[in-house]
Design a protein around this motif. Sequence first.
Motif, PDB file in Angstrom:
ATOM      1  N   ASP A  83     -17.480  -2.585  -2.436  1.00  0.00           N
ATOM      2  CA  ASP A  83     -16.077  -2.331  -2.767  1.00  0.00           C
ATOM      3  C   ASP A  83     -15.540  -3.351  -3.763  1.00  0.00           C
ATOM      4  OD1 ASP A  83     -15.804  -0.083  -1.164  1.00  0.00           O
ATOM      5  OD2 ASP A  83     -15.298  -1.269   0.615  1.00  0.00           O
ATOM      6  N   ASP A  84     -16.353  -4.342  -4.101  1.00  0.00           N
ATOM      7  CA  ASP A  84     -15.943  -5.375  -5.048  1.00  0.00           C
ATOM      8  C   ASP A  84     -15.864  -4.755  -6.450  1.00  0.00           C
ATOM      9  OD1 ASP A  84     -16.938  -7.530  -7.167  1.00  0.00           O
ATOM     10  OD2 ASP A  84     -15.854  -8.586  -5.560  1.00  0.00           O
ATOM     11  N   VAL A  85     -14.679  -4.707  -7.005  1.00  0.00           N
ATOM     12  CA  VAL A  85     -14.440  -4.015  -8.276  1.00  0.00           C
ATOM     13  C   VAL A  85     -15.281  -4.610  -9.398  1.00  0.00           C
ATOM     14  CG1 VAL A  85     -12.699  -3.503 -10.035  1.00  0.00           C
ATOM     15  CG2 VAL A  85     -12.149  -3.245  -7.604  1.00  0.00           C
ATOM     16  N   ALA A 130     -11.972   4.809 -10.392  1.00  0.00           N
ATOM     17  CA  ALA A 130     -11.573   4.555  -9.001  1.00  0.00           C
ATOM     18  C   ALA A 130     -11.601   3.062  -8.691  1.00  0.00           C
ATOM     19  CB  ALA A 130     -12.494   5.319  -8.043  1.00  0.00           C
ATOM     20  N   ALA A 131     -12.606   2.366  -9.218  1.00  0.00           N
ATOM     21  CA  ALA A 131     -12.684   0.917  -8.996  1.00  0.00           C
ATOM     22  C   ALA A 131     -11.499   0.213  -9.650  1.00  0.00           C
ATOM     23  CB  ALA A 131     -14.006   0.375  -9.538  1.00  0.00           C
ATOM     24  N   GLU A 133      -8.613   1.475 -10.390  1.00  0.00           N
ATOM     25  CA  GLU A 133      -7.377   1.842  -9.693  1.00  0.00           C
ATOM     26  C   GLU A 133      -7.163   0.971  -8.450  1.00  0.00           C
ATOM     27  OE1 GLU A 133      -5.086   5.841  -8.087  1.00  0.00           O
ATOM     28  OE2 GLU A 133      -7.196   5.969  -8.639  1.00  0.00           O
ATOM     29  N   ARG A 134      -8.253   0.572  -7.798  1.00  0.00           N
ATOM     30  CA  ARG A 134      -8.121  -0.272  -6.595  1.00  0.00           C
ATOM     31  C   ARG A 134      -7.470  -1.615  -6.905  1.00  0.00           C
ATOM     32  NH1 ARG A 134     -13.369   1.758  -5.342  1.00  0.00           N
ATOM     33  NH2 ARG A 134     -14.375  -0.233  -5.793  1.00  0.00           N
ATOM     34  N   VAL A 135      -7.519  -2.051  -8.171  1.00  0.00           N
ATOM     35  CA  VAL A 135      -6.866  -3.312  -8.527  1.00  0.00           C
ATOM     36  C   VAL A 135      -5.653  -3.076  -9.421  1.00  0.00           C
ATOM     37  CG1 VAL A 135      -8.886  -4.779  -8.192  1.00  0.00           C
ATOM     38  CG2 VAL A 135      -8.494  -3.715 -10.437  1.00  0.00           C
ATOM     39  N   THR A 138      -4.593   1.530 -14.134  1.00  0.00           N
ATOM     40  CA  THR A 138      -4.574   2.998 -14.166  1.00  0.00           C
ATOM     41  C   THR A 138      -4.150   3.485 -15.547  1.00  0.00           C
ATOM     42  OG1 THR A 138      -2.279   3.050 -13.414  1.00  0.00           O
ATOM     43  CG2 THR A 138      -3.985   3.144 -11.701  1.00  0.00           C
ATOM     44  N   ARG A 193      -4.821  -7.250 -15.204  1.00  0.00           N
ATOM     45  CA  ARG A 193      -4.408  -6.077 -14.422  1.00  0.00           C
ATOM     46  C   ARG A 193      -2.926  -6.143 -14.079  1.00  0.00           C
ATOM     47  NH1 ARG A 193      -8.082  -8.604 -10.528  1.00  0.00           N
ATOM     48  NH2 ARG A 193      -6.876  -9.689  -8.964  1.00  0.00           N
TER      49      ARG A 193
END
Length: 194
Positions: A83-85, A130-131, A133-135, A138, A193
């Motif tokens: 899950d680490d971007v 998706a990765a 977007e997690r941080v 977008t 980000r």
Amino acid sequence: MNARRHPGQRYPGQRAGLTKEQVIATANDVLADGGFGALTMRAVAERLAVAPNALYSHVANKTELVDEVLDATLRTIREPATDDVEAVLREIMAETLTALLRHPDLMPAFLARQGSRGPHARRLGDIMAAALERVGITGSDAVEARRVLIVYTIGFAAFAAGPPEGNPVPLDELQHNFASGLQWLLAGILAGRC
């Protein structure tokens, strides 16, 4: 008087069992043997011992054939199990470089088409989006981040795939340079980000 065809009987120019995978693999062989300029629908058909029109049930034209060949090189790239971007992006780009270096004959096509557009490329793009977007990266920022990473990777692969006499930098050194530069790029992307 027309002769009746029996079920399973082939028409002239058809080949029993011709698959899209065979067409793509043969196109890849044509590229490897003769370069990008040698890849034509006729050349692929000749290698397969079929009429050129037999290919059109698998690909619409040469552009689609090239896109399919390019996309097939990305088939082996897996979704990183983390899950680490930063790790996700780093692993995808490193595996992409490895895949591209296995097919240096495709670099002119990758450069001409500015990458791949097929289902494997879209799958990897979705994983990257998706990765990001997690941080909180977008929209247009995510598109730009992905594009920068892809251009960086294709550029490095093209540089590494150059002729040995014109490329005095050893491959292991280039791969080290790629990893260092990728780390810097990712640090910048993730630091900026939202």
